[in-house]
Design a protein around this motif. Sequence first.
Motif, PDB file in Angstrom:
ATOM      1  N   LYS A 101     -66.029   8.633  74.526  1.00 12.96           N
ATOM      2  CA  LYS A 101     -66.393   8.589  75.951  1.00 12.96           C
ATOM      3  C   LYS A 101     -67.912   8.520  76.097  1.00 12.96           C
ATOM      4  CE  LYS A 101     -64.334   9.125  79.302  1.00 12.96           C
ATOM      5  NZ  LYS A 101     -63.847   8.121  80.275  1.00 12.96           N
ATOM      6  N   TYR A 102     -68.597   9.269  75.261  1.00 18.56           N
ATOM      7  CA  TYR A 102     -70.064   9.239  75.285  1.00 18.56           C
ATOM      8  C   TYR A 102     -70.568   7.858  74.869  1.00 18.56           C
ATOM      9  CZ  TYR A 102     -74.921  10.541  74.358  1.00 18.56           C
ATOM     10  OH  TYR A 102     -76.300  10.606  74.375  1.00 18.56           O
ATOM     11  N   LEU A 103     -70.019   7.316  73.771  1.00 19.26           N
ATOM     12  CA  LEU A 103     -70.454   6.007  73.290  1.00 19.26           C
ATOM     13  C   LEU A 103     -70.165   4.912  74.310  1.00 19.26           C
ATOM     14  CD1 LEU A 103     -69.297   6.202  69.560  1.00 19.26           C
ATOM     15  CD2 LEU A 103     -71.648   6.313  70.407  1.00 19.26           C
ATOM     16  N   GLU A 104     -68.994   4.973  74.928  1.00 16.81           N
ATOM     17  CA  GLU A 104     -68.650   3.974  75.953  1.00 16.81           C
ATOM     18  C   GLU A 104     -69.664   4.003  77.095  1.00 16.81           C
ATOM     19  OE1 GLU A 104     -64.855   3.012  78.877  1.00 16.81           O
ATOM     20  OE2 GLU A 104     -65.601   5.066  78.649  1.00 16.81           O
ATOM     21  N   SER A 105     -69.973   5.200  77.578  1.00 15.41           N
ATOM     22  CA  SER A 105     -70.913   5.332  78.685  1.00 15.41           C
ATOM     23  C   SER A 105     -72.287   4.798  78.313  1.00 15.41           C
ATOM     24  CB  SER A 105     -71.011   6.801  79.113  1.00 15.41           C
ATOM     25  OG  SER A 105     -71.938   6.963  80.169  1.00 15.41           O
ATOM     26  N   ARG A 106     -72.746   5.149  77.116  1.00 13.58           N
ATOM     27  CA  ARG A 106     -74.069   4.704  76.686  1.00 13.58           C
ATOM     28  C   ARG A 106     -74.114   3.197  76.464  1.00 13.58           C
ATOM     29  NH1 ARG A 106     -78.119   4.977  76.535  1.00 13.58           N
ATOM     30  NH2 ARG A 106     -79.110   5.588  74.567  1.00 13.58           N
ATOM     31  N   LEU A 107     -73.039   2.609  75.918  1.00 10.50           N
ATOM     32  CA  LEU A 107     -73.023   1.167  75.686  1.00 10.50           C
ATOM     33  C   LEU A 107     -73.021   0.398  77.008  1.00 10.50           C
ATOM     34  CD1 LEU A 107     -70.572   0.904  72.654  1.00 10.50           C
ATOM     35  CD2 LEU A 107     -73.039   0.429  72.650  1.00 10.50           C
ATOM     36  N   ASN A 146     -76.881  -0.695  66.788  1.00  8.35           N
ATOM     37  CA  ASN A 146     -77.730  -1.729  67.387  1.00  8.35           C
ATOM     38  C   ASN A 146     -78.469  -2.555  66.338  1.00  8.35           C
ATOM     39  OD1 ASN A 146     -77.126  -1.427  70.109  1.00  8.35           O
ATOM     40  ND2 ASN A 146     -78.542   0.287  70.344  1.00  8.35           N
ATOM     41  N   MET A 147     -78.464  -2.112  65.085  1.00 10.51           N
ATOM     42  CA  MET A 147     -78.945  -2.960  63.992  1.00 10.51           C
ATOM     43  C   MET A 147     -77.810  -3.816  63.430  1.00 10.51           C
ATOM     44  SD  MET A 147     -81.612  -0.644  61.775  1.00 10.51           S
ATOM     45  CE  MET A 147     -80.442   0.665  61.397  1.00 10.51           C
ATOM     46  N   VAL A 148     -76.604  -3.254  63.414  1.00 13.03           N
ATOM     47  CA  VAL A 148     -75.466  -3.939  62.822  1.00 13.03           C
ATOM     48  C   VAL A 148     -74.966  -5.081  63.713  1.00 13.03           C
ATOM     49  CG1 VAL A 148     -73.051  -3.649  62.141  1.00 13.03           C
ATOM     50  CG2 VAL A 148     -74.737  -1.918  61.511  1.00 13.03           C
ATOM     51  N   LEU A 149     -74.837  -4.844  65.018  1.00 15.38           N
ATOM     52  CA  LEU A 149     -74.230  -5.842  65.903  1.00 15.38           C
ATOM     53  C   LEU A 149     -74.962  -7.180  65.911  1.00 15.38           C
ATOM     54  CD1 LEU A 149     -73.041  -3.630  68.904  1.00 15.38           C
ATOM     55  CD2 LEU A 149     -71.660  -4.646  67.082  1.00 15.38           C
ATOM     56  N   PRO A 150     -76.307  -7.207  65.989  1.00 13.84           N
ATOM     57  CA  PRO A 150     -76.965  -8.517  65.938  1.00 13.84           C
ATOM     58  C   PRO A 150     -76.686  -9.272  64.640  1.00 13.84           C
ATOM     59  CG  PRO A 150     -78.478  -6.872  66.802  1.00 13.84           C
ATOM     60  CD  PRO A 150     -77.275  -6.130  66.283  1.00 13.84           C
ATOM     61  N   ALA A 151     -76.405  -8.532  63.549  1.00 14.10           N
ATOM     62  CA  ALA A 151     -76.120  -9.179  62.270  1.00 14.10           C
ATOM     63  C   ALA A 151     -74.811  -9.964  62.311  1.00 14.10           C
ATOM     64  CB  ALA A 151     -76.074  -8.142  61.150  1.00 14.10           C
ATOM     65  N   ILE A 152     -73.905  -9.596  63.227  1.00 16.15           N
ATOM     66  CA  ILE A 152     -72.663 -10.358  63.387  1.00 16.15           C
ATOM     67  C   ILE A 152     -72.676 -11.121  64.714  1.00 16.15           C
ATOM     68  CG2 ILE A 152     -71.291  -8.905  61.860  1.00 16.15           C
ATOM     69  CD1 ILE A 152     -70.106  -7.564  64.366  1.00 16.15           C
ATOM     70  N   ARG A 153     -73.907 -11.417  65.172  1.00 20.40           N
ATOM     71  CA  ARG A 153     -74.135 -12.280  66.325  1.00 20.40           C
ATOM     72  C   ARG A 153     -73.577 -11.714  67.629  1.00 20.40           C
ATOM     73  NH1 ARG A 153     -72.126 -15.358  62.413  1.00 20.40           N
ATOM     74  NH2 ARG A 153     -70.240 -15.911  63.578  1.00 20.40           N
ATOM     75  N   VAL A 154     -73.699 -10.407  67.801  1.00 17.55           N
ATOM     76  CA  VAL A 154     -73.355  -9.769  69.062  1.00 17.55           C
ATOM     77  C   VAL A 154     -74.654  -9.247  69.670  1.00 17.55           C
ATOM     78  CG1 VAL A 154     -72.075  -7.914  70.195  1.00 17.55           C
ATOM     79  CG2 VAL A 154     -71.057  -9.115  68.245  1.00 17.55           C
ATOM     80  N   ASP A 155     -75.163  -9.943  70.694  1.00 21.21           N
ATOM     81  CA  ASP A 155     -76.473  -9.582  71.252  1.00 21.21           C
ATOM     82  C   ASP A 155     -76.380  -8.999  72.651  1.00 21.21           C
ATOM     83  OD1 ASP A 155     -75.733 -11.852  72.576  1.00 21.21           O
ATOM     84  OD2 ASP A 155     -77.481 -13.051  72.005  1.00 21.21           O
ATOM     85  N   LEU A 156     -75.220  -8.480  73.007  1.00 14.08           N
ATOM     86  CA  LEU A 156     -74.989  -7.893  74.326  1.00 14.08           C
ATOM     87  C   LEU A 156     -75.964  -6.754  74.628  1.00 14.08           C
ATOM     88  CD1 LEU A 156     -72.976  -7.781  76.784  1.00 14.08           C
ATOM     89  CD2 LEU A 156     -71.654  -6.136  75.440  1.00 14.08           C
ATOM     90  N   PHE A 157     -76.349  -6.025  73.576  1.00 13.21           N
ATOM     91  CA  PHE A 157     -77.197  -4.844  73.757  1.00 13.21           C
ATOM     92  C   PHE A 157     -78.615  -5.070  73.250  1.00 13.21           C
ATOM     93  CE2 PHE A 157     -72.804  -3.681  72.674  1.00 13.21           C
ATOM     94  CZ  PHE A 157     -72.412  -3.141  73.890  1.00 13.21           C
TER      95      PHE A 157
END
Length: 290
Positions: A101-107, A146-157
Motif C-alpha cells: 500500500k505504501y509502495l503503490e501510493s508512492r509510485l 528507480n534504477m532497475v525500471l529504466p533498464a527494462i525501458r520503463v520510464d514512467l517514474f
Amino acid sequence: MELFFIDGRPDGMLTAEVFNWTGHVLRTPRTQIAKALARVEAGYTGVYVLLGEAEDGPLAYIGEGEDMRERLKSHVVNKDWWNEAILITTSANNLHKAHVKYLESRLVELAKQVGHTPLENGNQPTRSSLSEAATANMEAFLDTLNMVLPAIRVDLFLSKARPKAVTPQAGHLQRAPVFSFILPKYGVQATAQIDDGELVVQKGSLARGSWVGSAKFQSYSKQYDQLQQQGILVRQGDHLVFTEDYAFSSPSAAAAVVAGRSANGRISWTLPDGRTFADWEAASIGEAAT
C-alpha cells in the motif's frame, strides 16, 4: 516476456544483481500474460503497473495486491487498453499488505510528479502507516527500483527535468560544450548541453509558440504538448519558454520541440565556431579512438 530478476537465475530469462537487492521485477506483454501469471512470483504480494494506449495517447495504471495474479486476471477482463504489465515483488515474498500500500501510493505520487504518462488511477491511494524503519526500507526499495525500471525501458517514474543540483554549475556540465539552435524568422533561440548521454535544453530557452509540423511526427508533437501540460514549457508572448532544464533522448527530439516541427537535430544544433552536433560527435569519436 522480459524478466529482471534479483537473487535468482530462471532459465532463459535476463538475470542481474543490484547491490544485493532482493526485489523481483517481471515485465510481460499482454499477449503472454497467461505464461507470466503461471509463474509462482505472480501470486506474491506486490505492486504492478499496466502500460498501454488510450484514445488520447499513453496511459498507465498502478495497483497492488496480496495476490497479484488475481488482480491481473480481473484487469484482463475489465481493462482493454493496456498491452504490458510490470509485476514488482521480492524474491522471498516478504512484502506484506502495508508495504505494498505504501509502495503503490508512492509510485502514483512519483508518476504524477514526473507527468510522463497520464494515470487511470482516480484518487491518490492512501499511504499506509509504517514504522520509521519500515518506511526507510520501502524508500530504499523505491530508490533501487528507480534504477532497475529504466533498464527494462520503463520510464514512467523517470523525470527528464533537471533540478538545480545538476544544472550547469556542476563541474561536468561546466566543461560540456554549449550548443545553440536559432530560428531568427520566428524568434526562436535555445541552448543545450550533453549530460549523461542526453541533450539538456537549458532553462530560459525559447521554443516556437505552436506546433506547425506534420502529423506523422506524432511522438514529437505529443511531447511538445506534454511539456506544456507539465509546466516545463509555458507561454511567453508569441513563444514558449523552458522553465527548467529538460533532458531529451536525442538531438532531433530536442530540436523538434524547440522548432514546433520535425528537425534534424544533428545539424540544427551548432557550436559557437559553426560546427554542428554531428561534426562535434565525429570529432569526439575520433579523439576517443586515438
